[in-house]
Design an enzyme around this catalytic site. Structure first.
Site, short mmCIF file in Angstrom:
data_model
loop_
_atom_site.label_atom_id
_atom_site.label_comp_id
_atom_site.label_asym_id
_atom_site.label_seq_id
_atom_site.Cartn_x
_atom_site.Cartn_y
_atom_site.Cartn_z
N ASP A 248 -8.54 17.73 -14.53
CA ASP A 248 -8.76 16.37 -15.02
C ASP A 248 -8.33 16.36 -16.49
O ASP A 248 -8.97 16.96 -17.35
CB ASP A 248 -10.25 16.03 -14.87
CG ASP A 248 -10.58 14.61 -15.31
OD1 ASP A 248 -9.83 14.05 -16.14
OD2 ASP A 248 -11.59 14.06 -14.84
N TYR B 233 -17.12 15.80 -15.14
CA TYR B 233 -17.47 14.38 -15.21
C TYR B 233 -18.54 14.05 -14.17
O TYR B 233 -18.45 14.48 -13.02
CB TYR B 233 -16.20 13.55 -14.97
CG TYR B 233 -16.45 12.07 -14.92
CD1 TYR B 233 -16.75 11.35 -16.08
CD2 TYR B 233 -16.40 11.37 -13.73
CE1 TYR B 233 -16.98 10.00 -16.04
CE2 TYR B 233 -16.64 10.01 -13.67
CZ TYR B 233 -16.93 9.33 -14.83
OH TYR B 233 -17.17 7.98 -14.77
N ARG C 64 0.85 -1.20 0.00
CA ARG C 64 0.00 0.00 0.00
C ARG C 64 0.88 1.25 0.00
O ARG C 64 0.60 2.23 -0.65
CB ARG C 64 -0.96 0.01 1.20
CG ARG C 64 -1.73 1.33 1.32
CD ARG C 64 -3.04 1.27 2.12
NE ARG C 64 -3.02 0.39 3.25
CZ ARG C 64 -2.36 0.62 4.39
NH1 ARG C 64 -1.65 1.71 4.55
NH2 ARG C 64 -2.40 -0.27 5.37
N LYS D 161 -8.96 5.24 -19.48
CA LYS D 161 -9.29 5.69 -20.83
C LYS D 161 -8.06 5.61 -21.74
O LYS D 161 -7.52 4.56 -21.93
CB LYS D 161 -9.91 7.08 -20.75
CG LYS D 161 -10.95 7.24 -19.63
CD LYS D 161 -12.20 6.38 -19.80
CE LYS D 161 -13.07 6.32 -18.55
NZ LYS D 161 -13.52 7.60 -18.04
C1 LIG Z 1 -13.99 8.04 -16.74
C2 LIG Z 1 -13.66 9.38 -16.24
C3 LIG Z 1 -13.43 9.62 -14.88
C4 LIG Z 1 -13.59 8.53 -13.84
O1 LIG Z 1 -12.64 7.53 -13.97
P1 LIG Z 1 -12.88 5.99 -13.54
O2 LIG Z 1 -11.61 5.34 -13.94
O3 LIG Z 1 -14.08 5.52 -14.29
O4 LIG Z 1 -13.11 5.98 -12.07
C5 LIG Z 1 -13.07 10.88 -14.50
N1 LIG Z 1 -12.95 11.89 -15.39
C6 LIG Z 1 -13.17 11.71 -16.71
C7 LIG Z 1 -13.04 12.86 -17.64
C8 LIG Z 1 -13.54 10.46 -17.17
O5 LIG Z 1 -13.78 10.29 -18.48
#
Ligand SMILES: *Cc1c(COP(=O)(O)O)cnc(C)c1O
Length: 379
Positions: A170, A98, A46, A195
């Site tokens: 983000d 998001y 961890r 992603k």
């Molecule tokens: C998918 C996504 C998230 C969340 O991520 P997870 O891996 O699904 O928890 C946050 N911000 C954006 C822009 C996303 O496309």
């Protein structure tokens, strides 16, 4: 070295003990210690795991940061970064954030006494107007999800700094290959590594990256204390995915640009949102702060019925949640990524029942166009 080279020759391209051109998966939870007084570099996974650390140092270097942290999902990364704030703090957040970030802010963090004001951050004056004496953070997404609105990162970060706010961005849609917010004055970069960074629709993962050492130490404390870390197998898969980020993103972006232009010419399509289009309101700002428009676009259709037909009848683009995979993915924000947002909030943000989001994959462009042509124009 340029980023395309650094994707391949990160500090962790070769295993130092064997020379293997791939870092081993250290599938261990704990590490044997030699001395009671001096623990080794690793004691418990961890707190630190060699495979995860290779990934964390790689993402930090790609973003131009000093520390990177890998989490079990994008939401784990976002929530962990938000734990830097305390009860009584106020955050200014971009309005079409998001859906999961909207949900965690308006439920769990609100319950913990952290207040949020959502504003249209494409307008710096709106950010300035929302700042209060208790404001501590500015949370941005650009291009935003799902309307691809563009925020001026340099301008917003300067404004935040002037008022003593941390800027969090983000960067999921862009990845460090196209946009590096830390170099524009932002403090924390967040990712859903699920992603484009991993890129193969087979791992959940998240990142937080900082440049400031002190902020990095505070985030390290949260990561270890809260414990939402990424496992070694998933860390290895993301390290592998990252090696092909350039070719995947370049190819998807080329397809996305062509599809956006094609969609604009279709009578059944009423609007196309893509920062690569010259008539996109954020086109100029986006071109100044990033190296390309990316591979995600959204568009609206003439009727809800046609929208439903498109989502269900496309053969190549999978009707699914998520984005950034090798395959094209079409999603319905109103019922998917933004289902957690109350209908009135959604409507106010333009997330209507005729809006679809498309993440363009690596298929042949002619085949993708033919798939859309068949459903939209009955060809
Ligand atoms: C998918 C996504 C998230 C969340 O991520 P997870 O891996 O699904 O928890 C946050 N911000 C954006 C822009 C996303 O496309």
């Amino acid at each position: 070295m340029k980023i395309a080279t650094r994707l391949i020759h990160s500090g962790h391209a070769v295993d130092p003990t064997t020379g293997a051109l791939s870092i081993p998966i250290y599938q261990a939870s704990t590490f044997r210690q030699e001395s009671v007084d001096h623990f080794g570099r690793y004691d418990y996974s961890r707190s630190g795991n060699p495979t995860r650390e290779a990934l964390e140092e790689t993402i930090a270097a790609l973003e131009g940061g000093s520390r990177g942290f890998a989490f079990a999902s994008g939401m784990a990364a976002i929530s962990s970064a938000l734990l830097l704030f305390s009860s009584g703090d106020h955050l200014v957040v971009c309005e079409d954030v998001y859906g999961g970030a909207f949900r965690v802010l308006t439920t769990l963090f609100q319950r913990l006494g952290i207040e949020t004001t959502f504003v249209d951050t494409t307008d710096l004056a709106a950010i300035r107007a929302a700042i209060r004496p208790s404001s501590r953070g500015l949370y941005l997404e650009t291009p935003s999800n799902p309307l691809l609105k563009v925020t001026d990162l340099r301008g917003a970060a300067a404004l935040a700094r002037e008022h003593g706010l941390l800027t969090l961005v983000d960067n999921t849609f862009m990845t460090p290959y196209l946009q590096r917010p830390l170099e524009l004055g932002c403090d924390i970069v967040l990712h859903s590594g699920t992603k484009f960074l991993n890129g193969h629709s087979d791992v959940l993962c998240g990142f937080a990256v900082t440049r400031d050492e002190e902020l990095g130490k505070r985030l390290k404390f949260v990561q270890n204390a809260f414990g939402a870390v990424l496992g070694p197998q998933d860390s290895w898969l993301v390290l592998r995915g990252l090696k092909t980020l350039k070719v995947r993103l370049e190819e998807s972006q080329k397809n996305a640009r062509a599809l956006a232009e094609w969609l604009q010419r279709q009578p059944a399509v009423t609007a196309v949102h893509y920062p690569g289009l010259a008539d996109h309101p954020g086109h100029r700002v986006h071109s100044e702060q990033s190296a390309g428009p990316g591979a995600v676009l959204s568009f609206t259709l003439a009727t809800p019925e046609l929208t439903r037909t498109l989502l269900e009848r496309l053969e190549l683009a999978a009707f699914a949640v998520s984005l950034g995979g090798v395959e094209s993915i079409i999603s319905y924000p109103a019922k998917m990524s933004h289902a957690a947002m109350p209908p009135a909030e959604r409507a106010a943000r333009g997330i209507t029942d005729t809006l679809v989001r498309l993440s363009v994959g690596l298929e042949d462009l002619d085949d993708l166009v033919a798939d859309f042509e068949r459903v939209l124009n009955g060809a």
